[in-house]
Write a protein that holds these residues in place. Structure first.
Motif, PDB file in Angstrom:
ATOM      1  N   LEU A 184      -2.737   6.885  10.138  1.00  0.00           N
ATOM      2  CA  LEU A 184      -2.482   5.444  10.259  1.00  0.00           C
ATOM      3  C   LEU A 184      -3.762   4.693  10.621  1.00  0.00           C
ATOM      4  N   LEU A 185      -4.522   5.217  11.570  1.00  0.00           N
ATOM      5  CA  LEU A 185      -5.769   4.569  11.974  1.00  0.00           C
ATOM      6  C   LEU A 185      -6.769   4.535  10.821  1.00  0.00           C
ATOM      7  N   HIS A 186      -6.810   5.612  10.069  1.00  0.00           N
ATOM      8  CA  HIS A 186      -7.744   5.692   8.944  1.00  0.00           C
ATOM      9  C   HIS A 186      -7.457   4.602   7.911  1.00  0.00           C
ATOM     10  N   VAL A 187      -6.210   4.472   7.484  1.00  0.00           N
ATOM     11  CA  VAL A 187      -5.869   3.500   6.444  1.00  0.00           C
ATOM     12  C   VAL A 187      -6.015   2.078   6.967  1.00  0.00           C
ATOM     13  N   PHE A 188      -5.538   1.814   8.173  1.00  0.00           N
ATOM     14  CA  PHE A 188      -5.603   0.448   8.716  1.00  0.00           C
ATOM     15  C   PHE A 188      -7.034   0.030   9.061  1.00  0.00           C
ATOM     16  N   SER A 189      -7.941   0.973   9.191  1.00  0.00           N
ATOM     17  CA  SER A 189      -9.328   0.609   9.476  1.00  0.00           C
ATOM     18  C   SER A 189      -9.967  -0.138   8.311  1.00  0.00           C
ATOM     19  N   TYR A 190      -9.404   0.020   7.106  1.00  0.00           N
ATOM     20  CA  TYR A 190      -9.942  -0.646   5.919  1.00  0.00           C
ATOM     21  C   TYR A 190      -9.244  -1.974   5.619  1.00  0.00           C
ATOM     22  N   LEU A 191      -8.255  -2.352   6.434  1.00  0.00           N
ATOM     23  CA  LEU A 191      -7.484  -3.568   6.185  1.00  0.00           C
ATOM     24  C   LEU A 191      -8.027  -4.745   6.985  1.00  0.00           C
ATOM     25  N   PRO A 192      -7.886  -5.966   6.452  1.00  0.00           N
ATOM     26  CA  PRO A 192      -8.206  -7.154   7.256  1.00  0.00           C
ATOM     27  C   PRO A 192      -7.335  -7.185   8.500  1.00  0.00           C
ATOM     28  N   ARG A 193      -7.910  -7.567   9.613  1.00  0.00           N
ATOM     29  CA  ARG A 193      -7.186  -7.530  10.887  1.00  0.00           C
ATOM     30  C   ARG A 193      -6.177  -8.669  11.038  1.00  0.00           C
ATOM     31  N   ASP A 194      -6.061  -9.544  10.024  1.00  0.00           N
ATOM     32  CA  ASP A 194      -5.145 -10.680  10.145  1.00  0.00           C
ATOM     33  C   ASP A 194      -3.857 -10.491   9.349  1.00  0.00           C
ATOM     34  N   LEU A 195      -3.603  -9.298   8.816  1.00  0.00           N
ATOM     35  CA  LEU A 195      -2.383  -9.063   8.043  1.00  0.00           C
ATOM     36  C   LEU A 195      -1.212  -8.739   8.970  1.00  0.00           C
ATOM     37  N   ASN A 196      -0.084  -9.408   8.740  1.00  0.00           N
ATOM     38  CA  ASN A 196       1.146  -9.166   9.498  1.00  0.00           C
ATOM     39  C   ASN A 196       2.197  -8.537   8.574  1.00  0.00           C
ATOM     40  N   PHE A 197       2.703  -7.383   8.973  1.00  0.00           N
ATOM     41  CA  PHE A 197       3.678  -6.665   8.162  1.00  0.00           C
ATOM     42  C   PHE A 197       5.084  -6.908   8.721  1.00  0.00           C
ATOM     43  N   LEU A 198       5.897  -7.633   7.965  1.00  0.00           N
ATOM     44  CA  LEU A 198       7.295  -7.835   8.341  1.00  0.00           C
ATOM     45  C   LEU A 198       8.087  -8.188   7.091  1.00  0.00           C
ATOM     46  N   GLU A 199       9.224  -7.557   6.958  1.00  0.00           N
ATOM     47  CA  GLU A 199      10.112  -7.860   5.830  1.00  0.00           C
ATOM     48  C   GLU A 199      10.766  -9.216   6.096  1.00  0.00           C
ATOM     49  N   HIS A 200      10.726 -10.125   5.100  1.00  0.00           N
ATOM     50  CA  HIS A 200      11.250 -11.467   5.354  1.00  0.00           C
ATOM     51  C   HIS A 200      11.650 -12.156   4.052  1.00  0.00           C
TER      52      HIS A 200
END
Length: 417
Positions: A184-200
């Motif tokens: 999880l840390l490996h994949v999220f390290s490449y993501l922008p820190r402003d993404l919010n994951f929620l089903e909506h």
């Protein structure tokens, strides 16, 4: 001319039998001392906490990798969930993260005390000092606003616990990870820190008549004993000043957005919190409505809750309990978490053994674990630098899921619609 011989007078006789063993023992002791002093590895006895904290910002970036994120977890449960809560904690534990455990007021004080005692006495948790148990428990009414109040309380504590975490993740005792924290840390390290994951979604359908228009009162707001919500006879109209959104109660939210919800530099989070006080199942709508009605955050959403969940068709009150027959589909989904699981279901053992490589009762091993597994030894009894991670093939599955979610055809078209 004869030279005069000089004699060195020693206070002991070299022929004494005890002297040579003494010298040998001293040399051996000095050798051991040098080994311990110069050894590069850290153990629970010799590691220096400030040292590894300083390395966090340097080690990965010096090797050309992005800085690792840090997660803040809320793991919650109720009566008799203490052991399962610990199992989830050990399955998702990593020294970089922060963890807050909450057994609600329905659980006994003894169960809560035993949970806190275990956390305090565990050598890993004590050393890295990143696990807390809420001592003054909240009363949580199922479907009531006390659920979101309890979550906001936990977020406030986590904001105080650590100043550098990037994403908040809420789990329950019936959740379980489908990959290690290294993945999880490996994949999220490449993501922008402003993404919010929620089903909506704003297409709330039947929820308009069964959730939005009814008015409920949660007795947990003023009683100390758990009971169901009360229903008022009157109905209310759908609000006109903001748009309602609904979705999953399970989220991965940024620190920035949650600071907005807690501190609220405009009045939107407080206004919606007041509205959701009389809303059935507020965790399925509060964060979703705040984020999608905020111009600062509505373009940061990814329409997924990072959970594998199965529902009946038509959906019932609770999702299907996952078992061994669902194992293959769970793993292939690429989601980092799944729910819900019955307590001690055999599928959890299979996940531990084949996915997490975790032995019963132990922490999921990662790159920071330097101990030997010889004869069944626990590798996490010897600690290394937490910034060293070893992602597995499971990270590739999560990577494929993220790439699909962020594809231009999916990403923008599913934001706050």
């Amino acid at each position: 001319m004869k030279t005069k011989k000089t004699h060195l007078h020693l206070p002991f006789n070299l022929n004494q039998k005890w002297l040579l063993p003494l010298i040998g023992c001293s040399v051996f002791t000095l050798f051991l001392l040098l080994i311990v002093t110069l050894s590069p590895s850290n153990t629970s006895q010799t590691s220096d906490l400030p040292t590894w904290q300083q390395k966090l910002t340097d080690s990965n970036q010096s090797l050309g990798f992005p800085k690792l994120p840090r997660f803040a977890y809320l793991i919650s449960g109720t009566k008799d969930d203490g052991q399962q809560l610990l199992r989830v904690l050990k399955a998702v534990y990593h020294p970089l993260n922060y963890y807050l455990l909450h057994l609600d007021l329905e659980a006994s004080s003894i169960e809560r005390f035993e949970l806190a005692k275990f956390v305090k006495l565990d050598p890993v948790f004590r050393y890295f000092d990143n696990v807390r148990v809420i001592g003054k428990a909240n009363l949580v009414t199922y479907k009531g606003p006390t659920m979101i109040a309890s979550t906001l309380h936990a977020i406030s504590i986590l904001l105080k616990m650590g100043k550098e975490w990037d994403w908040f993740i809420n789990l329950s005792a019936s959740d379980y990870p489908l990959m290690s924290q290294d993945d999880l840390l490996h994949v999220f390290s490449y993501l922008p820190r402003d993404l919010n994951f929620l089903e909506h979604t704003s297409n709330i359908g039947w929820k308009e008549y069964q959730r939005a228009k009814p008015i409920i009162i949660d007795p947990g707001l003023y009683h100390s004993k758990k009971s169901g919500v009360f229903w008022a006879k009157e109905k209310r109209s759908v609000p006109a000043s903001f748009k309602l959104f609904a979705g999953s109660a399970w989220v991965v939210l940024t620190r920035s957005f949650l600071e907005f919800c807690v501190w609220g530099w405009d009045n939107l989070p407080r206004t919606l919190l007041m509205y959701y006080t009389n809303f059935l199942s507020s965790p399925e709508g509060y964060f979703h409505s705040v984020i999608c009605n905020s111009k600062d955050y509505q373009n940061t959403t990814v329409n997924h809750d990072m959970h594998y969940i199965l529902w009946d068709n038509p959906p019932k009150q609770h999702p299907i309990s996952l078992t061994l027959q669902h194992f293959g589909a769970m793993v292939e989904s690429g989601t980092p978490f799944a729910r819900k699981f019955a307590r001690d279901d055999p599928v959890l053992e299979k996940i531990d053994r084949e996915i997490l490589m975790r032995s019963s009762g132990r922490i999921t091993p990662g790159g920071w674990c330097l101990g030997s597994s010889y004869l069944g030894g626990d590798t996490c009894t010897v600690y290394g630098n937490p910034a060293i991670i070893k992602p597995s093939v499971n990270s590739k599955r999560l990577e494929r899921l993220i790439v699909k979610l962020l594809d231009p055809e999916n990403f923008r078209s599913k934001q706050c619609k």
